[in-house]
Design an enzyme around this catalytic site. Structure first.
Site, PDB file in Angstrom:
ATOM      1  N   LYS A 142      76.231  16.165  51.800  1.00  0.00           N
ATOM      2  CA  LYS A 142      76.744  16.719  50.541  1.00  0.00           C
ATOM      3  C   LYS A 142      75.625  16.836  49.505  1.00  0.00           C
ATOM      4  O   LYS A 142      75.472  17.864  48.835  1.00  0.00           O
ATOM      5  CB  LYS A 142      77.885  15.838  50.029  1.00  0.00           C
TER       6      LYS A 142
ATOM      7  N   LYS B 252      68.670  12.739  40.703  1.00  0.00           N
ATOM      8  CA  LYS B 252      69.283  12.077  41.859  1.00  0.00           C
ATOM      9  C   LYS B 252      69.176  12.954  43.105  1.00  0.00           C
ATOM     10  O   LYS B 252      68.949  12.459  44.220  1.00  0.00           O
ATOM     11  CB  LYS B 252      70.752  11.757  41.570  1.00  0.00           C
TER      12      LYS B 252
ATOM     13  N   SER C  17      77.481  11.112  42.189  1.00  0.00           N
ATOM     14  CA  SER C  17      76.468  12.130  42.463  1.00  0.00           C
ATOM     15  C   SER C  17      77.190  13.453  42.643  1.00  0.00           C
ATOM     16  O   SER C  17      77.826  13.684  43.678  1.00  0.00           O
ATOM     17  CB  SER C  17      75.662  11.781  43.717  1.00  0.00           C
TER      18      SER C  17
END
Length: 294
Positions: free
Chosen positions: A244, A176, A100
């Site tokens: 993050k 995502k 990701s």
């Protein structure tokens, strides 16, 4: 699909990468692997993988290379750093990134890799957690060319319940991020609700069971609610990883002029935990933040 596509590689064998690699091995796919720390590479070797000395060696020995690393900086290192994938002969080969990372970085890295060695790129981040990786029930959100997606699709069936091509390069990473916005905000609301129950004299453990099948029920509630209350101690994810992803979502949102007040609030709650030294903690840390021990 060329028969030589059965030559698969995997770079990055962490919480998600190792069980995904094991799914490919269990399906009978010959697999060459490399990991920055040797321990997990040896675990894959025990399941039948060939362990390479570098990411370059993985890419030279295979036709499709899966990657699954922690963040954008780690991805740049394993692709473009010393002994990275970019140093291999990439003509006719495909990199499938299950990490990701930032959508902008995906597009920039893909262009850079193609320019250096001719290797194609498909961004294919996954959702479903460690349990999904172990069971082969992940959701794959892909971005790239249809031909590249079709090429890797037979192997994605071994690691996922369904895989969807969302659009061009970076579209998988954007999808995502949307997933992580929903998940990250949901964890915070679950912790708030369970803490309210307990503070008001209602058993939060009973609340989880009582909500089963109702409109407020969800997989996150049933999986992570008990963990927040201390019933289950099993690593499934870390606070700093969600932070993050939320921060990346906010950055993409600013560029798209997309209002994201809930995500912004959730990110600051995760940031409080990271600043307090709980970045590597599980999501029960959110519950504790709202009122002491479980």
């Amino acid at each position: 699909m060329a028969e030589t596509d059965a030559m698969l590689g995997f770079v990055g064998l962490g919480l998600m990468g190792l069980p995904m690699a094991r799914r490919l091995l269990a399906a009978g796919c010959p697999l060459t692997v490399w990991n920055r720390s040797p321990k997990n590479a040896e675990a894959a070797r025990a399941d039948g993988a060939r362990v390479a000395a570098s990411a370059t060696e993985v890419a030279n020995a295979t036709n499709i290379v899966f990657t699954c690393v922690t963040n954008t900086a780690a991805m740049e290192a394993v692709v473009f750093g010393p002994n990275g994938i970019a140093e291999a002969n990439g003509e006719g080969k495909l990199l499938v990134d299950n990490s990701s990372i930032h959508p902008d970085a995906t597009r920039a890295f893909a262009e850079r890799l193609a320019r250096i060695n001719g290797m194609s790129w498909l961004d294919a981040p996954v959702s479903g957690g460690v349990a999904g990786a172990e069971a082969g029930t992940l959701a794959v959100l892909a971005g790239g060319r249809q031909a590249d997606f079709d090429r890797v699709a037979p192997y994605l069936t071994h690691i996922s319940q369904h895989a969807t091509l969302m659009g061009g390069l970076g579209a998988g990473q954007t999808a995502k991020l949307c997933n992580q916005m929903i998940v990250g905000c949901t964890f915070v609301v679950i912790a708030e609700a369970l803490r309210l129950a307990g503070n008001s004299g209602v058993d939060p453990r009973a609340l989880i069971d009582a909500m089963s099948g109702g409109f407020a029920d969800s997989r996150p509630l049933q999986i992570f609610g008990p963990r927040m209350l201390g019933r289950i101690d099993e690593p499934l994810g870390h606070v700093d990883v969600v932070l993050k992803d939320l921060d990346t979502s906010l950055d993409v949102g600013r560029g798209a002029m997309s209002p994201m007040p809930m995500t912004a609030t959730a990110s600051e709650i995760y940031r409080l935990l990271v600043v307090d030294g709980a970045g590597g903690a599980e999501f029960d840390a959110i519950y504790r933040l709202f009122g002491g021990e479980a």
